[in-house]
Design an enzyme around this catalytic site. Sequence first.
Site, PDB file in Angstrom:
ATOM      1  N   TYR A   1     -11.909  12.451   0.603  1.00  0.00           N
ATOM      2  CA  TYR A   1     -13.147  12.433   1.392  1.00  0.00           C
ATOM      3  C   TYR A   1     -12.789  12.507   2.870  1.00  0.00           C
ATOM      4  CZ  TYR A   1     -12.885   7.529   2.969  1.00  0.00           C
ATOM      5  OH  TYR A   1     -12.529   6.354   3.589  1.00  0.00           O
TER       6      TYR A   1
ATOM      7  N   ALA B   1     -19.704   5.632   9.076  1.00  0.00           N
ATOM      8  CA  ALA B   1     -20.405   6.874   8.743  1.00  0.00           C
ATOM      9  C   ALA B   1     -21.103   6.738   7.396  1.00  0.00           C
ATOM     10  CB  ALA B   1     -19.416   8.036   8.695  1.00  0.00           C
TER      11      ALA B   1
ATOM     12  N   TYR C   1       0.382   4.570  -2.350  1.00  0.00           N
ATOM     13  CA  TYR C   1       0.245   5.934  -1.853  1.00  0.00           C
ATOM     14  C   TYR C   1       1.335   6.837  -2.428  1.00  0.00           C
ATOM     15  CZ  TYR C   1      -2.812   3.635   1.545  1.00  0.00           C
ATOM     16  OH  TYR C   1      -3.799   2.884   2.129  1.00  0.00           O
TER      17      TYR C   1
ATOM     18  N   THR D   1     -15.143   1.288  12.032  1.00  0.00           N
ATOM     19  CA  THR D   1     -14.378   1.760  13.185  1.00  0.00           C
ATOM     20  C   THR D   1     -14.885   1.046  14.431  1.00  0.00           C
ATOM     21  OG1 THR D   1     -14.066   3.940  12.189  1.00  0.00           O
ATOM     22  CG2 THR D   1     -13.754   3.780  14.565  1.00  0.00           C
TER      23      THR D   1
ATOM     24  N   ARG E   1       0.815  -1.210   0.000  1.00  0.00           N
ATOM     25  CA  ARG E   1       0.000   0.000   0.000  1.00  0.00           C
ATOM     26  C   ARG E   1       0.851   1.264   0.000  1.00  0.00           C
ATOM     27  NH1 ARG E   1      -3.166  -3.085   3.505  1.00  0.00           N
ATOM     28  NH2 ARG E   1      -2.366  -2.090   5.378  1.00  0.00           N
TER      29      ARG E   1
ATOM     30  N   GLN F   1      -9.804   1.164  11.465  1.00  0.00           N
ATOM     31  CA  GLN F   1      -9.487   0.138  10.472  1.00  0.00           C
ATOM     32  C   GLN F   1      -9.319  -1.277  11.047  1.00  0.00           C
ATOM     33  OE1 GLN F   1      -6.014   2.010   8.584  1.00  0.00           O
ATOM     34  NE2 GLN F   1      -7.352   2.908   7.046  1.00  0.00           N
TER      35      GLN F   1
END
Length: 265
Positions: free
Chosen positions: A99, A214, A77, A242, A73, A173
């Site tokens: 976001y 969320a 990134y 979460t 990852r 996570q």
Amino acid sequence: MPNTKKGKLVCVGTGMRMAGQLTPIAQSYIETSDVVVAAVPNIFARKWLQGIAKEYVCLLGYYSDCDEEGKDRRDTYRRMADTILAELRAGKNVCAAFYGHPGIFACISHMAIADARAEGFSAHMEPGISAEDCLVADIGIDPGKHGMQSMEATQFMIYQRTIDPSALLILWQPGIAGDLSLKRFDTSTQRLQLLVDKLARDYLLDHEVILYEAATHPLEQTRIDRLRLGDLPHADLKQITTLVIPPARAMKIDQAMMDLLNAAA
């Protein structure tokens, strides 16, 4: 190094639900920058950004490359940050949009800003509404009531962290908890059991915890599922889930400090 080069970088957040959560200053940067480079997974938010941006570059394809090629990852990134810098080096004013909050669990923005400043470009970040902000509002938690501890789930697992069970604990996570390869976007029952085993040093297995997600658009429901800590290994977890662990014991007075404070002038 002074910021003397043409082209500026600003990293903004679109909020979790964007509608109503996008700040006026973030929208202004999105509309006026030469190019918007974005990592926004919600298709409705993405189409809206594409409609108002002068030029739009989507970073989400790098995640697909990571899945297909089994890449670390961190490499993914790095490539995203390099894409932002390439637009900046071309002399453009760049708005990088993410976001939520652009600086919370968004290492790409931190990498891009550091690189830009190191090369003499002007670069800064504007705050956005994060998953943590939504969590506090949706669950009805006041971090000031008992205090709050917040860390990434795998980080909690692999380091010797001291947890205070009298304070709120948020683990981010858990859906990728225990992945040491940095090549996966999921976890396993066995890894989650190891997470529970470590938490069980400070919490009873019957202690109620909360799985929170969320909502990211008006038609989506916020997830607030309550369950026993011991049942976590068999729960349905996503990348955006979460783990919220309410306090398990009362705070204890530090009487020695109280005496000193009462004696202080």
